[in-house]
Design a protein around this motif. Structure first.
Motif, mmCIF file in Angstrom:
data_model
loop_
_atom_site.group_PDB
_atom_site.id
_atom_site.type_symbol
_atom_site.label_atom_id
_atom_site.label_comp_id
_atom_site.label_asym_id
_atom_site.label_seq_id
_atom_site.Cartn_x
_atom_site.Cartn_y
_atom_site.Cartn_z
ATOM 1 N N SER A 144 -27.592 9.994 -13.558
ATOM 2 C CA SER A 144 -26.604 11.223 -13.085
ATOM 3 C C SER A 144 -27.144 12.076 -12.287
ATOM 4 C CB SER A 144 -25.914 11.823 -14.520
ATOM 5 O OG SER A 144 -25.261 13.020 -13.826
ATOM 6 N N MET A 145 -28.375 12.232 -12.570
ATOM 7 C CA MET A 145 -29.130 13.011 -11.652
ATOM 8 C C MET A 145 -29.546 12.595 -10.139
ATOM 9 S SD MET A 145 -32.201 14.640 -14.073
ATOM 10 C CE MET A 145 -32.558 16.223 -13.349
ATOM 11 N N MET A 146 -29.731 11.468 -10.036
ATOM 12 C CA MET A 146 -29.845 10.720 -8.720
ATOM 13 C C MET A 146 -28.566 10.681 -8.085
ATOM 14 S SD MET A 146 -32.502 7.277 -9.583
ATOM 15 C CE MET A 146 -31.439 6.523 -10.871
ATOM 16 N N LEU A 147 -27.391 10.467 -8.548
ATOM 17 C CA LEU A 147 -26.099 10.436 -8.013
ATOM 18 C C LEU A 147 -25.819 12.177 -7.481
ATOM 19 C CD1 LEU A 147 -24.052 8.139 -10.348
ATOM 20 C CD2 LEU A 147 -24.800 7.813 -7.889
ATOM 21 N N ALA A 148 -26.076 12.968 -8.459
ATOM 22 C CA ALA A 148 -25.873 14.466 -8.178
ATOM 23 C C ALA A 148 -26.780 14.831 -6.998
ATOM 24 C CB ALA A 148 -26.235 15.084 -9.269
ATOM 25 N N SER A 149 -27.840 14.130 -6.808
ATOM 26 C CA SER A 149 -29.041 14.646 -5.812
ATOM 27 C C SER A 149 -28.274 13.959 -4.488
ATOM 28 C CB SER A 149 -30.317 13.963 -5.940
ATOM 29 O OG SER A 149 -31.057 13.917 -4.878
ATOM 30 N N LYS A 150 -27.799 12.946 -4.559
ATOM 31 C CA LYS A 150 -27.204 12.218 -3.252
ATOM 32 C C LYS A 150 -25.973 12.969 -2.624
ATOM 33 C CE LYS A 150 -29.020 7.415 -4.210
ATOM 34 N NZ LYS A 150 -28.490 6.252 -4.626
ATOM 35 N N VAL A 151 -25.452 13.567 -3.747
ATOM 36 C CA VAL A 151 -24.105 14.394 -3.420
ATOM 37 C C VAL A 151 -24.557 15.654 -2.861
ATOM 38 C CG1 VAL A 151 -22.200 15.643 -4.376
ATOM 39 C CG2 VAL A 151 -22.317 13.039 -4.901
ATOM 40 N N TRP A 152 -25.469 16.226 -3.512
ATOM 41 C CA TRP A 152 -25.807 17.653 -3.111
ATOM 42 C C TRP A 152 -26.727 17.745 -1.804
ATOM 43 C CZ3 TRP A 152 -24.030 22.346 -3.671
ATOM 44 C CH2 TRP A 152 -24.968 23.546 -3.293
ATOM 45 N N ASN A 153 -27.656 16.989 -1.691
ATOM 46 C CA ASN A 153 -28.793 16.972 -0.717
ATOM 47 C C ASN A 153 -28.339 16.037 0.541
ATOM 48 O OD1 ASN A 153 -30.396 18.594 -2.253
ATOM 49 N ND2 ASN A 153 -31.140 16.812 -3.324
ATOM 50 N N ASP A 154 -28.433 16.614 1.779
ATOM 51 C CA ASP A 154 -27.885 15.880 2.952
ATOM 52 C C ASP A 154 -28.943 14.808 3.009
ATOM 53 O OD1 ASP A 154 -25.822 17.006 3.380
ATOM 54 O OD2 ASP A 154 -26.643 18.939 4.557
ATOM 55 N N GLU A 155 -30.472 15.249 2.887
ATOM 56 C CA GLU A 155 -31.689 14.334 3.111
ATOM 57 C C GLU A 155 -32.181 13.674 1.632
ATOM 58 O OE1 GLU A 155 -32.045 13.194 5.772
ATOM 59 O OE2 GLU A 155 -30.897 14.531 6.902
ATOM 60 N N SER A 156 -30.996 13.362 0.762
ATOM 61 C CA SER A 156 -31.465 12.804 -0.698
ATOM 62 C C SER A 156 -32.275 11.399 -0.524
ATOM 63 C CB SER A 156 -30.471 12.651 -1.498
ATOM 64 O OG SER A 156 -30.703 11.817 -2.725
ATOM 65 N N PHE A 157 -33.170 11.162 -1.562
ATOM 66 C CA PHE A 157 -33.909 9.973 -1.541
ATOM 67 C C PHE A 157 -32.857 8.916 -1.795
ATOM 68 C CE2 PHE A 157 -37.419 12.699 -3.190
ATOM 69 C CZ PHE A 157 -38.150 12.725 -2.179
ATOM 70 N N GLU A 158 -33.208 7.690 -1.357
ATOM 71 C CA GLU A 158 -32.596 6.580 -1.503
ATOM 72 C C GLU A 158 -33.215 5.973 -2.932
ATOM 73 O OE1 GLU A 158 -29.547 5.639 -0.244
ATOM 74 O OE2 GLU A 158 -29.638 7.480 1.155
ATOM 75 N N ASN A 159 -32.484 4.685 -3.495
ATOM 76 C CA ASN A 159 -33.052 4.262 -4.588
ATOM 77 C C ASN A 159 -34.350 3.573 -4.459
ATOM 78 O OD1 ASN A 159 -30.504 5.062 -5.659
ATOM 79 N ND2 ASN A 159 -29.939 2.844 -5.945
#
Length: 237
Positions: free
Chosen positions: A126-141
């Protein structure tokens, strides 16, 4: 997590879904549940009563609809786990609010409850998905797997795919939903610390969040097209 401990059958999901969501169980817990079921099966066969392996509603017993560890994790253990993930993944505070909201959606839509056996993997997904939604430059898997050696890239991909399928790829979050979840966290946080630094979300950020949710929702469906086609379309914002 605490609420599941008093239930012999914590999940309301059908067996095929608890089986799919077994990826979130800690390996030792999954092994324990399988061992218990095997022992029950052997005992029933010995009594020539294998058909007796049913739940209280008369349904066939689901070996995964149980809890292997019937002890609630200490709140400071949970805090330590979340803090380490937040720091290692360099997540912004707002991600914690979205994480909780996604977890609640997962449990509601999948019928799979948070238990001592699965909370770590569900939370980190859930945190990884939330990070991808919130951050424009989120980490990838692949970067998440490098930062968190507990799980391989294949495991993280499987966590993400299973979680998304269970929520129907619905990544939407309205400003009002963020605000409600934010104040729940703020109220709970006040019990341990009067200093709750995260401010409520502005209207501008709430609008951007909704836009990002839709963007990522489309992206996730394109990433797992075969899985998405099996599920009903849900574009509600």
């Amino acid at each position: 997590v605490i609420l599941t401990l008093g239930k012999s059958r914590p999940h309301v999901a059908p067996p095929e879904r608890t089986s799919a969501c077994a990826v979130f169980l800690e390996p030792a817990c999954l092994e324990r549940l399988q061992q218990v079921y095997a022992q029950q099966k052997e005992s029933a066969i010995a009594r020539a009563a294998f058909e007796d392996l049913k739940d209280t509603l008369g349904h066939a017993l689901d070996p995964l609809n149980s809890v292997a560890v019937r002890v609630s994790p200490n709140k400071w253990d949970i805090y330590g786990f979340l803090r380490d993930v937040m720091v290692n993944f360099r997540l912004e505070p707002e991600v914690s609010v979205i994480t909780l909201f996604y977890l609640e959606r997962f449990c509601e839509m999948s019928g799979v409850a948070l238990t001592p056996d699965n909370w770590r993997r569900l939370v980190i997904t859930s945190m990884m998905l939330a990070s991808k939604v919130w951050n424009d430059e989120s980490f990838e898997n692949i970067e998440f797997s490098q930062l968190c050696p507990l799980y391989t890239l294949d495991e993280i991909n499987c966590f993400e795919r299973t979680f998304l399928k269970c929520v129907g790829y619905n990544m939407s979050m309205k400003g009002s939903e963020y605000a409600k979840t934010y104040f729940v966290l703020r109220t709970l946080g006040a019990k341990d610390s009067a200093d709750f630094a995260l401010e409520p979300m502005t209207d501008l950020k709430a609008t951007r969040l909704q836009e990002r949710c839709l963007e990522k929702q489309i992206e996730f469906r394109e990433r797992y097209p075969e899985e998405a086609l099996r599920d009903a379309m849900n574009w509600t914002m």
